[in-house]
Motif scaffolding. Structure first.
Motif, short mmCIF file in Angstrom:
data_model
loop_
_atom_site.label_atom_id
_atom_site.label_comp_id
_atom_site.label_asym_id
_atom_site.label_seq_id
_atom_site.Cartn_x
_atom_site.Cartn_y
_atom_site.Cartn_z
N ASP A 68 -51.04 -77.69 -27.75
CA ASP A 68 -50.48 -78.17 -26.49
C ASP A 68 -50.70 -79.66 -26.26
O ASP A 68 -50.09 -80.25 -25.37
CB ASP A 68 -50.98 -77.34 -25.30
N LEU A 69 -51.55 -80.30 -27.07
CA LEU A 69 -51.77 -81.75 -26.97
C LEU A 69 -51.06 -82.52 -28.08
O LEU A 69 -51.02 -83.75 -28.05
CB LEU A 69 -53.27 -82.07 -27.04
N LEU A 70 -50.53 -81.81 -29.06
CA LEU A 70 -50.01 -82.46 -30.25
C LEU A 70 -48.89 -83.46 -29.95
O LEU A 70 -48.94 -84.60 -30.41
CB LEU A 70 -49.50 -81.41 -31.25
N GLU A 71 -47.91 -83.05 -29.18
CA GLU A 71 -46.78 -83.95 -28.91
C GLU A 71 -47.23 -85.22 -28.19
O GLU A 71 -46.86 -86.33 -28.57
CB GLU A 71 -45.71 -83.23 -28.09
N GLU A 72 -48.09 -85.08 -27.17
CA GLU A 72 -48.59 -86.25 -26.44
C GLU A 72 -49.42 -87.15 -27.36
O GLU A 72 -49.32 -88.37 -27.32
CB GLU A 72 -49.43 -85.80 -25.24
N PHE A 73 -50.25 -86.52 -28.20
CA PHE A 73 -51.06 -87.28 -29.15
C PHE A 73 -50.17 -88.08 -30.10
O PHE A 73 -50.38 -89.28 -30.30
CB PHE A 73 -51.97 -86.34 -29.95
N LEU A 74 -49.17 -87.43 -30.67
CA LEU A 74 -48.28 -88.11 -31.63
C LEU A 74 -47.49 -89.24 -30.96
O LEU A 74 -47.35 -90.32 -31.52
CB LEU A 74 -47.34 -87.11 -32.29
N GLU A 75 -46.98 -88.97 -29.77
CA GLU A 75 -46.21 -90.00 -29.06
C GLU A 75 -47.09 -91.20 -28.70
O GLU A 75 -46.68 -92.35 -28.85
CB GLU A 75 -45.57 -89.42 -27.80
N LEU A 125 -40.21 -82.97 -32.75
CA LEU A 125 -40.89 -81.96 -31.97
C LEU A 125 -40.03 -81.47 -30.82
O LEU A 125 -40.09 -80.31 -30.45
CB LEU A 125 -42.21 -82.51 -31.41
N GLY A 126 -39.24 -82.35 -30.25
CA GLY A 126 -38.40 -81.98 -29.13
C GLY A 126 -37.02 -81.50 -29.53
O GLY A 126 -36.20 -81.20 -28.69
N GLN A 127 -36.72 -81.39 -30.82
CA GLN A 127 -35.38 -81.03 -31.25
C GLN A 127 -35.36 -79.71 -32.02
O GLN A 127 -34.78 -79.60 -33.08
CB GLN A 127 -34.79 -82.14 -32.10
N GLY A 128 -36.05 -78.73 -31.47
CA GLY A 128 -35.95 -77.40 -32.04
C GLY A 128 -36.94 -77.08 -33.14
O GLY A 128 -37.07 -75.94 -33.51
N LEU A 129 -37.63 -78.06 -33.69
CA LEU A 129 -38.59 -77.75 -34.74
C LEU A 129 -39.76 -76.99 -34.14
O LEU A 129 -40.21 -76.00 -34.69
CB LEU A 129 -39.09 -79.04 -35.42
N GLY A 130 -40.23 -77.42 -32.97
CA GLY A 130 -41.32 -76.74 -32.29
C GLY A 130 -42.64 -76.88 -33.03
O GLY A 130 -42.68 -77.28 -34.18
N LEU A 131 -43.70 -76.53 -32.35
CA LEU A 131 -45.01 -76.69 -32.93
C LEU A 131 -45.25 -75.72 -34.08
O LEU A 131 -45.86 -76.07 -35.07
CB LEU A 131 -46.08 -76.51 -31.85
N GLN A 132 -44.75 -74.50 -33.97
CA GLN A 132 -44.90 -73.54 -35.06
C GLN A 132 -44.18 -74.05 -36.31
O GLN A 132 -44.72 -74.02 -37.40
CB GLN A 132 -44.36 -72.17 -34.64
#
Length: 158
Positions: A103-110, A134-141
């Protein structure tokens, strides 16, 4: 024969340390764990403070280098970056790896991308990804599968 003539006639020998990279990596990590030589306090948006080393941060990011060069101060306030994300960034900068909650991955990467943290963006490009993925359908999984990482925490290494 004088000493300069002796030097001119002798061959040069190149010496190379095979353990330098490993030694520097261990030193970097130990600096992170032992902040006695810290010459900077990094302050998050929520006012958490982190001891750091100007040299390490300057070498990790052109933006941080410019900030530290243009504004020599013992404190660096990073507006808009939470203490949780800042702790992750500093761990990655000092160790070259990190386990971060999904849940922190996207914020960390950005945030890492915004700061231009060396190695992070490059590692994603090597994997064929951009933060926008991350925001275009790939998702964290999907990101975890693409990077070959399993489990709740995703390990990103340099």
């Amino acid at each position: 024969m004088n000493s300069s003539a002796a030097r001119a006639s002798s061959s040069m020998v190149h010496l190379h340390s095979t353990s330098l990279t490993s030694s520097l990596s261990k030193s970097w990590k130990s600096l992170h764990l032992e902040p006695k030589l810290a010459d900077l306090t990094v302050i998050s948006q929520d006012l958490e403070t982190f001891p750091a080393h100007k040299l390490v941060l300057a070498l990790s990011s052109p933006l941080l280098c410019k900030l530290l060069f243009d504004h020599p101060s013992p404190n660096l306030f990073l507006r808009g970056i939470s203490g949780q994300i800042l702790a992750c960034l500093l761990t990655f900068i000092y160790t070259g790896e990190l386990e971060v909650a999904e849940d922190l991955l996207e914020e960390f990467l950005e945030t890492g991308q915004d700061l231009g943290v060396e190695g992070l963006e490059q590692d994603l490009r090597v994997q064929g990804l951009q933060v926008e993925d991350l925001g275009q359908g790939l998702g964290l999984q999907g990101l975890g599968q693409h990077l070959g990482v399993q489990g709740l925490g995703l390990g990103l290494g340099v």
